[in-house]
Design a protein around this motif. Structure first.
Motif, PDB file in Angstrom:
ATOM      1  N   TRP A 271      12.039  -1.097 -10.781  1.00  0.00           N
ATOM      2  CA  TRP A 271      10.728  -0.829 -10.178  1.00  0.00           C
ATOM      3  C   TRP A 271       9.890  -2.108 -10.121  1.00  0.00           C
ATOM      4  CZ3 TRP A 271       6.250  -1.948 -12.678  1.00  0.00           C
ATOM      5  CH2 TRP A 271       6.239  -1.991 -14.080  1.00  0.00           C
ATOM      6  N   GLU A 272      10.095  -3.013 -11.083  1.00  0.00           N
ATOM      7  CA  GLU A 272       9.336  -4.275 -11.072  1.00  0.00           C
ATOM      8  C   GLU A 272       9.610  -5.087  -9.808  1.00  0.00           C
ATOM      9  OE1 GLU A 272      10.081  -3.484 -15.547  1.00  0.00           O
ATOM     10  OE2 GLU A 272      11.160  -3.241 -13.641  1.00  0.00           O
ATOM     11  N   SER A 273      10.812  -4.952  -9.250  1.00  0.00           N
ATOM     12  CA  SER A 273      11.162  -5.736  -8.059  1.00  0.00           C
ATOM     13  C   SER A 273      10.311  -5.349  -6.853  1.00  0.00           C
ATOM     14  CB  SER A 273      12.648  -5.553  -7.728  1.00  0.00           C
ATOM     15  OG  SER A 273      12.935  -4.201  -7.383  1.00  0.00           O
ATOM     16  N   VAL A 274       9.750  -4.131  -6.878  1.00  0.00           N
ATOM     17  CA  VAL A 274       8.848  -3.708  -5.804  1.00  0.00           C
ATOM     18  C   VAL A 274       7.649  -4.647  -5.714  1.00  0.00           C
ATOM     19  CG1 VAL A 274       7.234  -1.864  -5.156  1.00  0.00           C
ATOM     20  CG2 VAL A 274       9.561  -1.290  -5.864  1.00  0.00           C
TER      21      VAL A 274
ATOM     22  N   GLY B 190       0.796  -1.209   0.000  1.00  0.00           N
ATOM     23  CA  GLY B 190       0.000   0.000   0.000  1.00  0.00           C
ATOM     24  C   GLY B 190       0.833   1.265   0.000  1.00  0.00           C
ATOM     25  N   SER B 191       2.027   1.225   0.605  1.00  0.00           N
ATOM     26  CA  SER B 191       2.851   2.430   0.696  1.00  0.00           C
ATOM     27  C   SER B 191       4.099   2.390  -0.170  1.00  0.00           C
ATOM     28  CB  SER B 191       3.264   2.663   2.156  1.00  0.00           C
ATOM     29  OG  SER B 191       4.011   1.571   2.662  1.00  0.00           O
ATOM     30  N   VAL B 192       4.506   1.199  -0.631  1.00  0.00           N
ATOM     31  CA  VAL B 192       5.753   1.089  -1.385  1.00  0.00           C
ATOM     32  C   VAL B 192       5.627   1.675  -2.787  1.00  0.00           C
ATOM     33  CG1 VAL B 192       5.356  -1.176  -2.447  1.00  0.00           C
ATOM     34  CG2 VAL B 192       7.665  -0.521  -1.781  1.00  0.00           C
ATOM     35  N   VAL B 193       4.408   1.699  -3.328  1.00  0.00           N
ATOM     36  CA  VAL B 193       4.220   2.113  -4.714  1.00  0.00           C
ATOM     37  C   VAL B 193       4.493   3.605  -4.900  1.00  0.00           C
ATOM     38  CG1 VAL B 193       2.509   2.293  -6.573  1.00  0.00           C
ATOM     39  CG2 VAL B 193       2.641   0.234  -5.196  1.00  0.00           C
ATOM     40  N   SER B 194       4.281   4.408  -3.866  1.00  0.00           N
ATOM     41  CA  SER B 194       4.521   5.852  -3.994  1.00  0.00           C
ATOM     42  C   SER B 194       5.972   6.143  -4.365  1.00  0.00           C
ATOM     43  CB  SER B 194       4.155   6.569  -2.696  1.00  0.00           C
ATOM     44  OG  SER B 194       4.950   6.091  -1.625  1.00  0.00           O
ATOM     45  N   ILE B 195       6.894   5.300  -3.903  1.00  0.00           N
ATOM     46  CA  ILE B 195       8.304   5.470  -4.233  1.00  0.00           C
ATOM     47  C   ILE B 195       8.583   5.017  -5.667  1.00  0.00           C
ATOM     48  CG2 ILE B 195      10.642   4.704  -3.650  1.00  0.00           C
ATOM     49  CD1 ILE B 195       9.533   6.612  -1.622  1.00  0.00           C
ATOM     50  N   ALA B 196       7.890   3.974  -6.111  1.00  0.00           N
ATOM     51  CA  ALA B 196       8.141   3.410  -7.444  1.00  0.00           C
ATOM     52  C   ALA B 196       7.480   4.205  -8.566  1.00  0.00           C
ATOM     53  CB  ALA B 196       7.655   1.958  -7.485  1.00  0.00           C
ATOM     54  N   ASN B 197       6.449   4.997  -8.252  1.00  0.00           N
ATOM     55  CA  ASN B 197       5.674   5.669  -9.290  1.00  0.00           C
ATOM     56  C   ASN B 197       6.508   6.503 -10.264  1.00  0.00           C
ATOM     57  OD1 ASN B 197       3.076   4.742  -9.139  1.00  0.00           O
ATOM     58  ND2 ASN B 197       2.355   6.306  -7.717  1.00  0.00           N
TER      59      ASN B 197
ATOM     60  N   PRO C 287       8.268   2.945   2.228  1.00  0.00           N
ATOM     61  CA  PRO C 287       9.199   3.861   1.554  1.00  0.00           C
ATOM     62  C   PRO C 287      10.657   3.396   1.597  1.00  0.00           C
ATOM     63  CG  PRO C 287       7.618   5.083   2.895  1.00  0.00           C
ATOM     64  CD  PRO C 287       7.432   3.628   3.224  1.00  0.00           C
ATOM     65  N   ILE C 288      11.064   2.756   2.691  1.00  0.00           N
ATOM     66  CA  ILE C 288      12.459   2.301   2.790  1.00  0.00           C
ATOM     67  C   ILE C 288      12.704   1.142   1.828  1.00  0.00           C
ATOM     68  CG2 ILE C 288      14.219   1.383   4.326  1.00  0.00           C
ATOM     69  CD1 ILE C 288      12.710   2.656   6.650  1.00  0.00           C
ATOM     70  N   VAL C 289      11.832   0.129   1.899  1.00  0.00           N
ATOM     71  CA  VAL C 289      11.981  -1.038   1.019  1.00  0.00           C
ATOM     72  C   VAL C 289      11.871  -0.606  -0.443  1.00  0.00           C
ATOM     73  CG1 VAL C 289      10.976  -3.250   0.361  1.00  0.00           C
ATOM     74  CG2 VAL C 289      11.117  -2.612   2.774  1.00  0.00           C
ATOM     75  N   GLY C 290      10.881   0.223  -0.742  1.00  0.00           N
ATOM     76  CA  GLY C 290      10.712   0.700  -2.113  1.00  0.00           C
ATOM     77  C   GLY C 290      11.911   1.481  -2.603  1.00  0.00           C
ATOM     78  N   GLY C 291      12.449   2.342  -1.744  1.00  0.00           N
ATOM     79  CA  GLY C 291      13.615   3.127  -2.138  1.00  0.00           C
ATOM     80  C   GLY C 291      14.811   2.248  -2.463  1.00  0.00           C
TER      81      GLY C 291
ATOM     82  N   ASP D 144      -2.109   8.786 -15.365  1.00  0.00           N
ATOM     83  CA  ASP D 144      -1.916   7.326 -15.376  1.00  0.00           C
ATOM     84  C   ASP D 144      -1.372   6.843 -14.035  1.00  0.00           C
ATOM     85  OD1 ASP D 144      -2.739   7.033 -18.033  1.00  0.00           O
ATOM     86  OD2 ASP D 144      -0.708   7.330 -18.813  1.00  0.00           O
ATOM     87  N   LEU D 145      -0.389   7.571 -13.518  1.00  0.00           N
ATOM     88  CA  LEU D 145       0.229   7.173 -12.254  1.00  0.00           C
ATOM     89  C   LEU D 145      -0.750   7.290 -11.094  1.00  0.00           C
ATOM     90  CD1 LEU D 145       3.799   8.709 -12.603  1.00  0.00           C
ATOM     91  CD2 LEU D 145       3.097   6.338 -12.921  1.00  0.00           C
ATOM     92  N   GLN D 146      -1.648   8.273 -11.167  1.00  0.00           N
ATOM     93  CA  GLN D 146      -2.679   8.365 -10.134  1.00  0.00           C
ATOM     94  C   GLN D 146      -3.533   7.099 -10.115  1.00  0.00           C
ATOM     95  OE1 GLN D 146      -4.572  12.150 -11.223  1.00  0.00           O
ATOM     96  NE2 GLN D 146      -3.854  13.031  -9.306  1.00  0.00           N
ATOM     97  N   TRP D 147      -3.796   6.547 -11.305  1.00  0.00           N
ATOM     98  CA  TRP D 147      -4.627   5.347 -11.359  1.00  0.00           C
ATOM     99  C   TRP D 147      -3.894   4.110 -10.872  1.00  0.00           C
ATOM    100  CZ3 TRP D 147      -9.484   4.984 -11.041  1.00  0.00           C
ATOM    101  CH2 TRP D 147     -10.294   6.016 -11.525  1.00  0.00           C
ATOM    102  N   VAL D 148      -2.557   4.141 -10.898  1.00  0.00           N
ATOM    103  CA  VAL D 148      -1.803   3.036 -10.311  1.00  0.00           C
ATOM    104  C   VAL D 148      -2.139   2.917  -8.827  1.00  0.00           C
ATOM    105  CG1 VAL D 148       0.510   2.194  -9.740  1.00  0.00           C
ATOM    106  CG2 VAL D 148       0.070   3.172 -11.988  1.00  0.00           C
ATOM    107  N   THR D 149      -2.293   4.053  -8.169  1.00  0.00           N
ATOM    108  CA  THR D 149      -2.683   4.078  -6.756  1.00  0.00           C
ATOM    109  C   THR D 149      -4.181   3.910  -6.582  1.00  0.00           C
ATOM    110  OG1 THR D 149      -0.804   5.490  -6.180  1.00  0.00           O
ATOM    111  CG2 THR D 149      -2.669   5.465  -4.648  1.00  0.00           C
ATOM    112  N   ASN D 150      -4.955   4.649  -7.379  1.00  0.00           N
ATOM    113  CA  ASN D 150      -6.398   4.708  -7.167  1.00  0.00           C
ATOM    114  C   ASN D 150      -7.114   3.401  -7.520  1.00  0.00           C
ATOM    115  OD1 ASN D 150      -5.999   7.323  -6.390  1.00  0.00           O
ATOM    116  ND2 ASN D 150      -6.699   8.235  -8.301  1.00  0.00           N
ATOM    117  N   ALA D 151      -6.638   2.682  -8.549  1.00  0.00           N
ATOM    118  CA  ALA D 151      -7.277   1.412  -8.920  1.00  0.00           C
ATOM    119  C   ALA D 151      -7.195   0.422  -7.766  1.00  0.00           C
ATOM    120  CB  ALA D 151      -6.617   0.836 -10.172  1.00  0.00           C
ATOM    121  N   TYR D 152      -6.045   0.378  -7.128  1.00  0.00           N
ATOM    122  CA  TYR D 152      -5.854  -0.498  -5.963  1.00  0.00           C
ATOM    123  C   TYR D 152      -6.788  -0.087  -4.829  1.00  0.00           C
ATOM    124  CZ  TYR D 152      -3.286  -2.554  -1.979  1.00  0.00           C
ATOM    125  OH  TYR D 152      -2.935  -3.250  -0.851  1.00  0.00           O
ATOM    126  N   LEU D 153      -6.820   1.212  -4.566  1.00  0.00           N
ATOM    127  CA  LEU D 153      -7.602   1.727  -3.455  1.00  0.00           C
ATOM    128  C   LEU D 153      -9.097   1.500  -3.654  1.00  0.00           C
ATOM    129  CD1 LEU D 153      -7.471   3.422  -0.801  1.00  0.00           C
ATOM    130  CD2 LEU D 153      -7.738   5.435  -2.237  1.00  0.00           C
TER     131      LEU D 153
END
Length: 530
Positions: free
Chosen positions: A183-186, A46-53, A171-175, A66-75
């Motif tokens: 980014w795929e590794s996230v 839920g929080s790691v994607v903000s770093i990968a976007n 954020p730490i793991v994503g970073g 498009d990037l907003q929908w990466v978050t919003n579709a999940y939510l």
């Protein structure tokens, strides 16, 4: 989780739950470990994607929308299906739907990394959200079924700790993954976690269900009304920043959603086997616990969002450096969750809910003293207060919501809490970012002029208010050094004006939440109401 080393004897089967504990399947602590895997996976994602976007956008040539929908579709998928996931688990087997959720979430995660297009990422993010909705509420439902009342509070404390820490570690793991792998590794990281969760859970989780519901008619009308209502509200919230909070589209979506939810509430009182029994809300502790859960994540996710913008875009830290600086928040939540559970067991949520909200309010008010050059000595104290407050409220509100629901409705109550959590987080991120944006728009020109930018240039740079609202100063290499410095100073001051307004609003809401818990929750409610 030191308690795992000394497992407790299996509790007796709860009447009406269909739980059949035998051997390792009857061990509540092994059940807790098993559900922690799935909970950690969902919280982290839920929080790691903000770093990968940003990297997703560059690699797949995706627009900001498009990037907003990466978050919003999940939510959207998660919020719409959480109560349904809990109800399905209560009726057909919580273990079954937890395992289906873990398997589906893992497969969707791998599919995101393999998709190769932004459209594929968005579609499989929605799949992630749906399967997350199947597993999340059933984690609490299974704990409610296997833990004896006297130990349920501690189990909820550890559950809350896992949820808080996984969100804060994102954020730490994503970073680390985005900087040093891809980014795929996230998303690929969910594959080993998911496989381990499936194997371990299949070995230790007991099946539990509400056996009395086996012959009940499934509430299809309630499912449709609730899903449509939640979709409309959350869609209006997440689009409010883009469309404008007073636009016809935003207000129309939210109003339609509220009307549908009111119709849903009325409909549920008239059906024999409701999806969400309205009788649950006869408990003041459960009702207020639901509200406080939403408020808790409103503050947590909203504040973390702009803190990461501040650390990276204003202070210039890398994602990993920014994540490390927020570690006090994670560590504090580790301490606070079991402590909050123990205090709730002894004194009830009437003590721990307001205490947790007061700590979060104090953190927000301390942030009013932050500037664009604040030392780290001014940052870590509010991080600790926020972590302590969030962990304590998570433990006490989970106890208040799930602990005050009948055992047969454990999954539904877990879904109710998880829905409140997701909607609160969506509101927090959208509303607080919108407040920052509005304040930046109102003060940017004046701050640029005060910093020494010529009035004509300041008026032109005002068009970059959206970038400044994200902490990014509109500077370029062609600017003379004095002008560049002035633009940086003025932009950062305007951003901090927005941050100060946001933390003021968040702090005030924490005070209101604390007062609500003091006035509305009976002393000792939830402490033993199992």
């Amino acid at each position: 989780m030191p308690s795992v080393a000394t497992p407790s004897p299996a509790p007796p089967t709860h009447a009406g739950t269909g739980a059949q504990p035998r051997g390792r399947r009857g061990n509540p602590w092994l059940t807790l470990v098993a559900v922690a895997f799935g909970l950690f996976m969902v919280g982290l994602d839920g929080s790691v994607v903000s770093i990968a976007n940003p990297e997703i956008g560059r690699d797949l040539d995706a627009s900001t929308a498009d990037l907003q929908w990466v978050t919003n579709a999940y939510l959207l998928a998660l919020a719409a299906a959480l109560i349904l996931g809990g109800k399905l688990g209560d009726r057909f087997g919580r273990r079954t739907f937890y395992l289906v959720g873990v398997a589906g979430f893992t497969a969707a995660s791998v599919a995101i990394g393999l998709s190769g297009s932004i459209q594929g990422v968005v579609v499989f993010r929605a799949c992630q959200g749906f399967f997350g909705a199947l597993l999340m509420p059933n984690t609490l439902g299974m704990l409610r079924a296997v833990f004896p009342p006297r130990k349920f509070g501690m189990a909820v404390g550890i559950w809350a700790m896992v949820s808080s820490v996984s969100t804060a570690l994102g954020p730490i793991v994503g970073g680390l993954l985005v900087e040093h792998v891809t980014w795929e590794s996230v998303f690929y990281i969910n594959a080993p976690i998911g496989v381990l969760a499936l194997v371990f859970s299949a070995l230790v989780l007991p099946q539990s269900r509400n056996t009395a519901a086996a012959d009940e008619k499934f509430d299809i009308g309630g499912v449709a009304l609730l899903a449509l209502g939640l979709l409309a509200v959350v869609f209006g919230v997440v689009k409010g920043e883009t469309w404008g909070w007073t636009s016809a589209g935003t207000l129309g979506c939210i109003a339609a959603g509220v009307v549908l939810l009111l119709v849903f509430g009325r409909y549920e009182t008239r059906v024999a086997s409701p999806l969400l029994p309205m009788r649950l809300f006869r408990s003041p502790a459960l009702t207020i616990g639901t509200v406080i859960t939403a408020l808790n994540f409103f503050v947590l996710l909203g504040v973390i969002f702009f803190v990461m913008l501040y650390l990276q875009n204003v202070r210039g830290f890398t994602p990993v450096q920014a994540g490390v600086r927020t570690l006090p928040l994670s560590l504090a939540s580790v301490v606070a969750s079991p402590l909050g559970a123990a205090l709730t067991d002894r004194f009830g949520p009437r003590l721990t809910m307001p205490l947790g909200m007061a700590l979060q309010g104090a953190a927000c008010f301390v942030m009013l003293g932050w500037s664009a050059e604040s030392s780290y000595a001014l940052m870590w104290p509010p991080f600790i207060a926020l972590g302590l407050g969030v962990g304590m409220v998570m433990a006490s509100s989970s106890e208040a919501v799930v602990g005050n629901a009948p055992v047969r409705d454990g999954g539904v109550a877990g879904g109710l809490q998880a829905t409140a959590l997701q909607i609160g987080g969506a509101l927090g991120t959208s509303v607080l970012v919108s407040l920052i944006s509005g304040r930046v728009g109102a003060t940017l020109t004046g701050e640029l002029t005060s910093a020494g930018v010529p009035a004509e240039a300041a008026a032109g740079l005002a068009r970059a208010k959206d970038a400044v609202a994200m902490g990014v100063a509109p500077v370029s290499g062609e600017m003379p050094a004095p002008l560049r410095s002035a633009v940086l100073d003025g932009s950062h001051e305007a951003f901090m004006n927005g941050v100060h307004l946001s933390v003021l609003v968040a702090g005030a809401l924490c005070v209101i939440g604390a007062l609500l818990a003091v006035v509305g929750v009976r002393r000792g409610a939830g402490a033993s109401g199992h």
